[in-house]
Design a protein around this motif. Structure first.
Motif, PDB file in Angstrom:
ATOM      1  N   GLU A  23       0.809  -1.215   0.000  1.00 54.75           N
ATOM      2  CA  GLU A  23       0.000   0.000   0.000  1.00 54.75           C
ATOM      3  C   GLU A  23       0.848   1.273   0.000  1.00 54.75           C
ATOM      4  N   ALA A  24       1.875   1.345   0.851  1.00 51.70           N
ATOM      5  CA  ALA A  24       2.699   2.553   0.921  1.00 51.70           C
ATOM      6  C   ALA A  24       3.432   2.813  -0.392  1.00 51.70           C
ATOM      7  N   VAL A  25       3.919   1.746  -1.027  1.00 54.96           N
ATOM      8  CA  VAL A  25       4.647   1.900  -2.293  1.00 54.96           C
ATOM      9  C   VAL A  25       3.696   2.326  -3.402  1.00 54.96           C
ATOM     10  N   LYS A  26       2.544   1.722  -3.471  1.00 57.02           N
ATOM     11  CA  LYS A  26       1.569   2.087  -4.499  1.00 57.02           C
ATOM     12  C   LYS A  26       1.171   3.551  -4.372  1.00 57.02           C
TER      13      LYS A  26
ATOM     14  N   ASN B 137       2.027   6.658  -7.158  1.00 52.88           N
ATOM     15  CA  ASN B 137       0.976   7.535  -7.684  1.00 52.88           C
ATOM     16  C   ASN B 137       1.277   9.004  -7.397  1.00 52.88           C
ATOM     17  N   ASP B 138       1.812   9.291  -6.226  1.00 55.90           N
ATOM     18  CA  ASP B 138       2.085  10.678  -5.834  1.00 55.90           C
ATOM     19  C   ASP B 138       3.277  11.279  -6.576  1.00 55.90           C
ATOM     20  N   LYS B 139       4.290  10.468  -6.867  1.00 53.70           N
ATOM     21  CA  LYS B 139       5.549  10.972  -7.444  1.00 53.70           C
ATOM     22  C   LYS B 139       5.640  10.761  -8.954  1.00 53.70           C
ATOM     23  N   MET B 140       4.562  10.397  -9.577  1.00 55.57           N
ATOM     24  CA  MET B 140       4.562  10.059 -10.990  1.00 55.57           C
ATOM     25  C   MET B 140       4.999  11.250 -11.865  1.00 55.57           C
ATOM     26  N   PRO B 141       6.068  11.093 -12.682  1.00 57.10           N
ATOM     27  CA  PRO B 141       6.493  12.182 -13.560  1.00 57.10           C
ATOM     28  C   PRO B 141       5.681  12.201 -14.855  1.00 57.10           C
ATOM     29  N   ALA B 142       5.854  13.260 -15.614  1.00 51.41           N
ATOM     30  CA  ALA B 142       5.245  13.322 -16.946  1.00 51.41           C
ATOM     31  C   ALA B 142       5.956  12.339 -17.869  1.00 51.41           C
ATOM     32  N   ASP B 143       5.287  11.953 -18.953  1.00 54.22           N
ATOM     33  CA  ASP B 143       5.923  11.091 -19.946  1.00 54.22           C
ATOM     34  C   ASP B 143       7.145  11.777 -20.542  1.00 54.22           C
TER      35      ASP B 143
ATOM     36  N   ASN C  20      15.013  11.875 -11.494  1.00 53.42           N
ATOM     37  CA  ASN C  20      14.148  11.164 -10.534  1.00 53.42           C
ATOM     38  C   ASN C  20      14.398   9.656 -10.604  1.00 53.42           C
ATOM     39  N   PHE C  21      15.668   9.305 -10.437  1.00 54.58           N
ATOM     40  CA  PHE C  21      16.092   7.913 -10.505  1.00 54.58           C
ATOM     41  C   PHE C  21      15.295   7.028  -9.546  1.00 54.58           C
ATOM     42  N   ASP C  22      15.036   7.524  -8.331  1.00 54.51           N
ATOM     43  CA  ASP C  22      14.346   6.715  -7.316  1.00 54.51           C
ATOM     44  C   ASP C  22      12.981   6.248  -7.808  1.00 54.51           C
ATOM     45  N   PHE C  23      12.274   7.113  -8.526  1.00 57.88           N
ATOM     46  CA  PHE C  23      10.949   6.733  -9.022  1.00 57.88           C
ATOM     47  C   PHE C  23      11.055   5.568 -10.004  1.00 57.88           C
ATOM     48  N   TYR C  24      11.941   5.687 -10.983  1.00 62.08           N
ATOM     49  CA  TYR C  24      12.020   4.660 -12.023  1.00 62.08           C
ATOM     50  C   TYR C  24      12.493   3.326 -11.454  1.00 62.08           C
ATOM     51  N   TYR C  25      13.433   3.385 -10.494  1.00 67.55           N
ATOM     52  CA  TYR C  25      13.898   2.143  -9.885  1.00 67.55           C
ATOM     53  C   TYR C  25      12.792   1.504  -9.039  1.00 67.55           C
ATOM     54  N   THR C  26      12.090   2.315  -8.252  1.00 66.44           N
ATOM     55  CA  THR C  26      11.004   1.783  -7.421  1.00 66.44           C
ATOM     56  C   THR C  26       9.896   1.194  -8.286  1.00 66.44           C
ATOM     57  N   TYR C  27       9.567   1.885  -9.363  1.00 63.40           N
ATOM     58  CA  TYR C  27       8.579   1.338 -10.298  1.00 63.40           C
ATOM     59  C   TYR C  27       9.041  -0.020 -10.833  1.00 63.40           C
ATOM     60  N   GLY C  28      10.306  -0.089 -11.252  1.00 67.78           N
ATOM     61  CA  GLY C  28      10.810  -1.344 -11.808  1.00 67.78           C
ATOM     62  C   GLY C  28      10.734  -2.488 -10.817  1.00 67.78           C
ATOM     63  N   VAL C  29      11.060  -2.207  -9.550  1.00 67.87           N
ATOM     64  CA  VAL C  29      11.029  -3.258  -8.524  1.00 67.87           C
ATOM     65  C   VAL C  29       9.590  -3.678  -8.238  1.00 67.87           C
ATOM     66  N   PHE C  30       8.671  -2.712  -8.163  1.00 70.54           N
ATOM     67  CA  PHE C  30       7.262  -3.062  -7.946  1.00 70.54           C
ATOM     68  C   PHE C  30       6.720  -3.894  -9.109  1.00 70.54           C
TER      69      PHE C  30
ATOM     70  N   ASP D   1      12.153   5.766   1.759  1.00 67.80           N
ATOM     71  CA  ASP D   1      12.513   6.414   3.018  1.00 67.80           C
ATOM     72  C   ASP D   1      13.707   7.363   2.850  1.00 67.80           C
ATOM     73  N   LYS D   2      14.610   7.026   1.937  1.00 69.16           N
ATOM     74  CA  LYS D   2      15.814   7.841   1.723  1.00 69.16           C
ATOM     75  C   LYS D   2      15.670   8.822   0.558  1.00 69.16           C
ATOM     76  N   SER D   3      14.586   8.712  -0.191  1.00 74.13           N
ATOM     77  CA  SER D   3      14.439   9.500  -1.414  1.00 74.13           C
ATOM     78  C   SER D   3      14.223  10.981  -1.127  1.00 74.13           C
ATOM     79  N   ARG D   4      14.740  11.801  -2.007  1.00 75.65           N
ATOM     80  CA  ARG D   4      14.538  13.252  -1.922  1.00 75.65           C
ATOM     81  C   ARG D   4      13.397  13.716  -2.812  1.00 75.65           C
ATOM     82  N   LEU D   5      12.740  12.801  -3.471  1.00 74.11           N
ATOM     83  CA  LEU D   5      11.620  13.184  -4.347  1.00 74.11           C
ATOM     84  C   LEU D   5      10.457  13.703  -3.505  1.00 74.11           C
TER      85      LEU D   5
END
Length: 355
Positions: A193-196, A200-206, A299-309, A351-355
């Motif tokens: 739930e927290a990751v989802k 959704n909150d940090k989603m960048p533009a295409d 926004n490396f953290d977003f793309y990596y987190t998306y990939g892991v999810f 937890d460590k992300s600056r996004l």
């Protein structure tokens, strides 16, 4: 030890009808004689891959897995088309010969392509390659270069403009993988739930320059030239390919990239030699990609987190089939533990992300 990728005996419950396949292929491909010897490639957890050996020629057959399949997944016709058309702009796709839509032949749709003989790296680097740290780094950079090349393909010139819709791609991927994960839930699966919510909150533009997205670009999906292991001669597993944001594809690749300083539980998930001296770290991988592609990654953290999810979603879909007895492959019993581990990885990144 043979360096070229080897097939083995067919797993129980995944046998093919050699006579039916032989009849079909001889009708569609001229010059074949005898009956094919059929064996199975042991890698992969999605589509099943078999080696067909005739006296004159060897082929690879791809078919969907047995059991329940996610809607729109395992589209053999789509993958067949991609192989035939993308080759004009990215000459590392195996040639596809025949696509069978008649389920009565082997019980499922399938296609047959050429066998590209070469080295496929698994969890360890074969010592016979004698790669020192410098050559290992060169191999790693060549691997990234091919991803950049793919993302720069003129997909419209290849006739693949209708392969996907780049507008709204990021939003569809996040929403789509959340939906697929929830539909594959089992009683023992984590909620995420927290990751989802964070995705959704940090989603960048295409990204303004969409490209071909492989969606499964890993070291064990590329083929190396046996005469020159630095040279990539083939790229496999195009079943999830589409048009979209290249940075989302980078995130997919980095989700599989286990580096040397990752903790022991993560090392247990490693399926490619990405931990060796000379291999880039995930951050170095992203930095090198940015340099070669000219794409800034803020926004490396977003793309990596998306990939892991997304990886956890794929594993959960496979585990769902195992949980409900739709496959007997015992490898999949451990996927639920990997799913739980990947959730913790994402939570630590967030937890460590600056996004």
């Amino acid at each position: 030890m043979a360096l070229t990728d080897q097939s083995t005996r067919i797993r129980e419950g995944e046998e093919l009808d050699a006579t039916a396949i032989d009849t079909y292929l001889k009708f569609h491909i001229s010059g074949l004689s005898g009956t094919p010897r059929i064996s199975q490639f042991p890698g992969g957890a999605s589509n099943l891959t078999y080696l067909l050996e005739y006296p004159e020629q060897e082929f690879v057959l791809r078919r969907p897995p047995f059991g329940k399949k996610a809607k729109s997944a395992h589209d053999m016709g789509r993958e067949f088309r991609i192989l035939n058309q993308l080759n004009a702009g990215f000459p590392y796709c195996p040639k596809a010969y025949a696509h069978c839509t008649d389920d009565s032949v082997i019980g499922a749709e399938f296609y047959v392509m050429e066998r590209v003989k070469g080295i496929i790296l698994r969890d360890e680097l074969p010592p016979e390659l004698n790669l020192d740290e410098a050559r290992t780094r060169q191999l790693c950079e060549n691997f990234v270069d091919k991803l950049v090349d793919l993302h720069n393909v003129d997909y419209k010139a290849c006739g693949l403009a209708d392969l996907g819709k780049p507008e709204g791609y990021v939003q569809r991927q996040i929403g789509g993988w959340i939906d697929r994960y929830e539909k594959a839930m089992t009683p023992d699966a984590p909620q995420w739930e927290a990751v989802k919510s964070w995705l959704n909150d940090k989603m960048p533009a295409d990204h303004p320059k969409p490209g071909i997205v492989h969606n499964d670009y890993r070291l064990d999906n590329v083929i190396l030239d046996p005469a020159n292991p630095m040279k990539i001669i083939g790229v496999l597993d195009w079943e999830m390919t589409t048009i979209g944001d290249p940075l989302m594809d980078l995130g997919n690749t980095l989700a599989y990239w286990i580096q040397a300083d990752d903790p022991a539980p993560m090392q247990a998930l490693r399926r490619q030699p990405s931990h060796l001296p000379g291999m880039l770290t995930r951050q170095q991988f992203a930095d090198y990609y940015a340099e070669r592609s000219g794409i800034e990654i803020t926004n490396f953290d977003f793309y990596y987190t998306y990939g892991v999810f997304r990886l956890a979603g794929i594993m959960q879909q496979i585990y769902y089939r195992f949980f409900h007895g739709q496959t007997q492959d015992k490898r999949f019993a451990q996927f639920i533990h990997a799913n739980k581990l990947l959730e913790q990885v994402c939570l630590q990144v967030i937890d460590k992300s600056r996004l």
